[in-house]
Scaffold this motif. Structure first.
Motif, PDB file in Angstrom:
ATOM      1  N   ILE A  78       7.663   4.598  -9.091  1.00  0.00           N
ATOM      2  CA  ILE A  78       7.267   6.001  -9.261  1.00  0.00           C
ATOM      3  C   ILE A  78       6.825   6.561  -7.909  1.00  0.00           C
ATOM      4  O   ILE A  78       5.930   6.003  -7.253  1.00  0.00           O
ATOM      5  N   ALA A  79       7.461   7.641  -7.477  1.00  0.00           N
ATOM      6  CA  ALA A  79       7.086   8.305  -6.224  1.00  0.00           C
ATOM      7  C   ALA A  79       5.838   9.153  -6.472  1.00  0.00           C
ATOM      8  O   ALA A  79       5.861  10.089  -7.271  1.00  0.00           O
ATOM      9  N   TRP A 107       4.290   4.386  -5.439  1.00  0.00           N
ATOM     10  CA  TRP A 107       4.173   4.315  -3.988  1.00  0.00           C
ATOM     11  C   TRP A 107       3.991   5.720  -3.397  1.00  0.00           C
ATOM     12  O   TRP A 107       4.365   6.717  -4.017  1.00  0.00           O
ATOM     13  N   GLY A 108       3.409   5.778  -2.197  1.00  0.00           N
ATOM     14  CA  GLY A 108       3.471   6.976  -1.384  1.00  0.00           C
ATOM     15  C   GLY A 108       2.301   7.927  -1.465  1.00  0.00           C
ATOM     16  O   GLY A 108       2.335   8.990  -0.848  1.00  0.00           O
ATOM     17  N   THR A 137       0.914   1.813  -4.153  1.00  0.00           N
ATOM     18  CA  THR A 137       0.809   1.587  -2.710  1.00  0.00           C
ATOM     19  C   THR A 137       0.596   2.906  -1.984  1.00  0.00           C
ATOM     20  O   THR A 137       1.315   3.879  -2.214  1.00  0.00           O
ATOM     21  N   ARG A 138      -0.405   2.924  -1.102  1.00  0.00           N
ATOM     22  CA  ARG A 138      -0.660   4.117  -0.297  1.00  0.00           C
ATOM     23  C   ARG A 138       0.501   4.330   0.679  1.00  0.00           C
ATOM     24  O   ARG A 138       1.231   3.391   1.024  1.00  0.00           O
ATOM     25  N   THR A 139       0.673   5.551   1.151  1.00  0.00           N
ATOM     26  CA  THR A 139       1.784   5.894   2.031  1.00  0.00           C
ATOM     27  C   THR A 139       1.922   4.970   3.233  1.00  0.00           C
ATOM     28  O   THR A 139       3.024   4.639   3.649  1.00  0.00           O
ATOM     29  N   CYS A 140       0.810   4.510   3.787  1.00  0.00           N
ATOM     30  CA  CYS A 140       0.853   3.696   5.007  1.00  0.00           C
ATOM     31  C   CYS A 140       1.298   2.268   4.745  1.00  0.00           C
ATOM     32  O   CYS A 140       1.656   1.540   5.675  1.00  0.00           O
ATOM     33  N   GLY A 141       1.244   1.833   3.475  1.00  0.00           N
ATOM     34  CA  GLY A 141       1.609   0.462   3.140  1.00  0.00           C
ATOM     35  C   GLY A 141       0.504  -0.550   3.398  1.00  0.00           C
ATOM     36  O   GLY A 141       0.659  -1.739   3.117  1.00  0.00           O
ATOM     37  N   ALA A 430       4.123   9.712   4.182  1.00  0.00           N
ATOM     38  CA  ALA A 430       3.989  10.578   3.005  1.00  0.00           C
ATOM     39  C   ALA A 430       5.012  11.699   3.022  1.00  0.00           C
ATOM     40  O   ALA A 430       4.672  12.875   3.135  1.00  0.00           O
ATOM     41  N   TRP A 431       6.269  11.334   2.905  1.00  0.00           N
ATOM     42  CA  TRP A 431       7.336  12.327   2.933  1.00  0.00           C
ATOM     43  C   TRP A 431       8.410  11.910   1.942  1.00  0.00           C
ATOM     44  O   TRP A 431       8.744  10.729   1.852  1.00  0.00           O
TER      45      TRP A 431
END
Length: 534
Positions: A78-79, A107-108, A137-141, A430-431
Motif C-alpha cells: 500500500i502506497a 510504504w512511503g 515503512t517510512r519514506t527514508c527506509g 516521498a514521491w
C-alpha cells in the motif's frame, strides 16, 4: 550474431563527451558507437538509416544509487503517499484494503506530509488489525511503524533494550510506541516471511519497462545481501526472465563479514551483473532525524541523530574491499558521519585507479573541511536531488530554512573537484514516481521544491551539468564499462525525448517524457502512441 550497421540521422544528440558534446548523427555497429558527428561528413553509407526527426537524444541514464528489488516489492504494498494518503486516517483506510495478506504492508509515509504531523504508532495501526501484523515503512527506509501484533511476534516489550545502532521509541511509561528506528527495524523485519527466489526475480523483471520508460539503462542495488537468498542469484534469474539492464550490486558489510562471497568472477565488471562494492551505514536520515548531525536537529538540542559505524569497522571493511578490488560505499548524511569517514581515510592511498575507491552516499551536509579533503583524496559523493524537492516539509522542520538551503551543496562539491553522480535512491523518497530522473534534474537546476520553496539558489547547476551527473559522472563512479557517453567505442545506450530538455523552461523539465529507449542500438522501449518508424 553480428548486427547490420545502422545510422541514426537528424538528431539533436547530447553526447556527455567533454571533447565533443553535440552531434546530429551516429553510426552503430554490433551495438557499439562506431562513429558520431555531423551527418554531412557521411558519404556512401551502406545500411539501415533511422531518422531521429530532430528530437533530443541523450545517453542512457545511469541511476548510481537505487534499490530496484525494494522498488519492485513496494509495488505490491500500500502506497502511503500523496495523492492518496495525506493523513494517518487516510493511511488506516488504505491499509484496510489489504485484508487478503498474512502481513499487511505499506510504504512511503512522511510525517511532514501527514495532517497529524507525526508517524503512525501501534495504536493507530491496531485500528487496522490486532490479529495480523502490520509494517509500514517510512519514506527514508530507515524507520518503520508497526502494530501490537508485530511487536509481539518480534518479542519487543518494555524491557527490550535498544539494539546497537538502533532505537525503539517509547511512551512516557517506557512502553514501545511501535516506531522502530535504524537497526531496531530488523527485530521485526527478520521475522517476516520471505518471498521465494522466483517471486523476487519476477517482480524485478516486471520493473524493466518502467525503468526504460524513464530512460534508465543502467541500475544499481545498494542493499544487496546473500541471505536469505543471494542477490546476485536473484538478479541473474531476473536476467533470464527478461531484465536487460546493466546492474551493479553493492553488498552489505555486516553480511560479508559472516560470508565473504566476493571473488574474481562476481566482481568482474565485464559481466552485465556484478558486485561493485562493500556497503556500510554511518548514520540515518535527515527527514527521520536519525542522521548524525552537528549542530543538533531543530528544536531538539540533545538530538544529534544516530552513529551506526566506527573507525575500526570502516577500516576493516575498506581492507576487504581493497583485497577484492571493489569500492567502499558508505551512507552518510550528517556532518559528523561524513567527517568520520573522511578523517578515517585522510592520507591513506586509494586502491582503485580508474574511479573512486570510496563513495559517500547522500552526503547531505558535508563540512567545508570534508569537501576539501574529499576532493584531495578523490572520494566521490552521490547525492539525490529529489530529496529536497519531495521532502521539503521534513527538511524545514528538522533543519530550518537556512540550513536546508546549504544541504546537498552540489555546485560547491563540483567547484571543489569532487566526483559527483546523481541518483534517485528509489523508492526511499516521498514521491509517487521516485525513480524519475527528470524530477531530480529539475530540482538540481531550479533548487525549488515541489511546493515552490526555495532550497538554495547558490547551489543551482545548469541542465548540461545535471545530465552529465546522470550519465558520464555516474559512469565514472559506478565504473560500468563503456556507458554514460555517446562516443566511439562505447555502447549505444541512448534515449529520445519528447521535448528538448535544453529548450523547455527549467520548471517544465519534470514534464519531459522518454519516447524511445535503445540498448546497444536496439529499440527496447517505445512510448505508447509514438510511431515505431524511428
Amino acid at each position: 550474431m553480428e548486427m547490420n550497421k545502422r545510422m541514426f540521422i537528424n538528431g539533436k544528440i547530447f553526447t556527455s563527451n567533454k571533447e565533443k558534446k553535440y552531434a546530429n548523427a551516429m553510426i552503430i555497429h554490433n551495438g557499439i558507437v562506431e562513429w558520431i558527428g555531423n551527418q554531412e561528413e557521411i558519404h556512401d553509407f551502406q545500411g539501415a538509416v533511422i531518422d531521429l526527426k530532430n528530437r533530443r537524444v541523450l545517453p542512457g541514464i545511469i541511476d548510481a544509487h537505487m534499490h530496484p528489488l525494494l522498488l519492485a516489492n513496494f509495488s505490491k504494498q500500500i502506497a502511503c503517499t500523496p495523492p492518496v494518503v495525506y493523513s494517518i486516517v487516510d493511511m488506516i483506510r488504505e491499509l484496510l484494503t489489504m485484508d487478503n495478506a498474512d502481513w499487511i504492508e505499506g510504504w512511503g509515509y512522511d510525517e511532514g506530509k501527514l495532517e497529524e504531523g507525526r508517524a503512525p504508532n501501534r495504536q493507530d495501526l491496531d485500528q487496522v488489525s490486532i490479529i495480523k501484523p502490520i509494517v509500514v515503512t517510512r519514506t527514508c527506509g530507515h524507520i518503520i511503524s508497526v502494530n501490537s501484533k508485530a511487536l509481539s511476534i518480534a518479542g519487543i516489550n518494555k524491557d527490550t533494550p535498544d539494539p546497537d545502532g538502533g532505537k525503539i521509541d517509547r511512551d512516557t511509561n517506557g512502553e514501545p510506541t511501535g516506531v522502530l528506528r535504524e537497526s531496531a527495524r530488523l527485530l521485526v523485519l527478520n521475522k517476516m516471511p520471505q518471498l521465494s527466489m522466483e517471486e523476487n526475480a519476477s517482480r524485478l523483471t516486471a520493473l524493466t519497462k518502467s525503468l526504460y520508460a524513464h530512460g534508465i539503462t543502467s541500475i544499481t542495488d545498494l542493499m544487496a545481501s546473500h541471505k536469505p537468498m543471494d542477490y546476485i542469484d536473484i538478479y541473474t534469474l531476473a536476467r533470464e526472465k527478461g531484465l536487460t539492464h546493466n546492474v551493479v550490486l553493492y553488498y552489505m558489510w555486516h553480511d560479508l563479514k559472516i560470508n565473504p562471497i566476493l571473488n574474481e568472477k562476481n566482481t568482474d565488471r565485464k559481466n552485465p551483473i556484478h558486485i561493485g562494492g562493500v556497503k556500510l551505514f554511518a548514520d540515518g536520515s535527515v527527514s527521520g532525524r536519525t542522521a548524525w548531525v552537528n549542530p543538533s536537529f531543530l528544536g531538539e538540542e540533545d538530538n544529534h541523530g544516530i552513529s551506526t559505524t566506527s573507525e575500526n569497522e570502516l577500516l576493516e571493511a575498506a581492507e576487504y574491499a581493497k583485497q577484492n578490488g571493489v569500492q567502499l560505499v558508505i551512507h552518510a548524511m550528517g556532518e559528523q558521519a561524513i567527517d568520520l569517514i573522511v578523517n578515517t581515510f585522510y592520507g591513506k592511498e586509494p586502491w582503485i585507479h580508474d574511479g573512486p575507491s570510496i563513495r559517500i552516499e547522500h552526503a547531505a551536509m558535508p563540512t567545508l573541511q570534508a569537501i576539501e579533503r574529499s576532493a584531495e583524496m578523490g572520494i566521490a559523493f552521490v547525492p539525490q536531488p529529489i530529496f529536497l524537492y519531495a521532502e521539503i516539509e521534513s527538511y524545514l522542520a528538522n533543519l530550518g530554512s537556512d540550513r536546508t538551503k546549504t544541504t546537498y551543496p552540489v555546485k560547491t562539491m563540483l567547484n571543489a573537484g569532487i566526483p559527483v553522480a546523481f541518483s534517485s535512491d528509489a523508492p526511499a523518497t516521498a514521491w509517487a514516481d521516485p525513480v524519475n530522473p527528470f524530477v531530480g534534474i529539475k530540482s538540481a537546476v531550479t533548487r525549488v521544491a515541489y511546493d515552490g520553496t526555495n532550497t538554495g539558489d547558490a547551489e543551482k547547476i545548469d541542465v548540461e551539468t545535471a545530465i552529465e551527473l546522470y550519465t558520464r559522472g555516474a559512469q565514472y563512479i559506478t565504473r560500468i564499462p563503456n556507458v554514460g557517453q555517446l562516443i566511439e567505442g562505447y555502447r549505444a545506450d541512448f534515449i529520445v525525448l519528447n521535448k528538448d530538455i535544453f529548450e523547455v523552461s527549467p520548471e517544465e523539465i519534470d514534464q519531459i517524457s522518454v519516447e524511445a529507449t535503445f540498448m546497444k542500438g536496439e529499440l527496447v522501449y517505445l512510448k505508447e502512441g509514438v510511431s515505431s518508424k524511428q
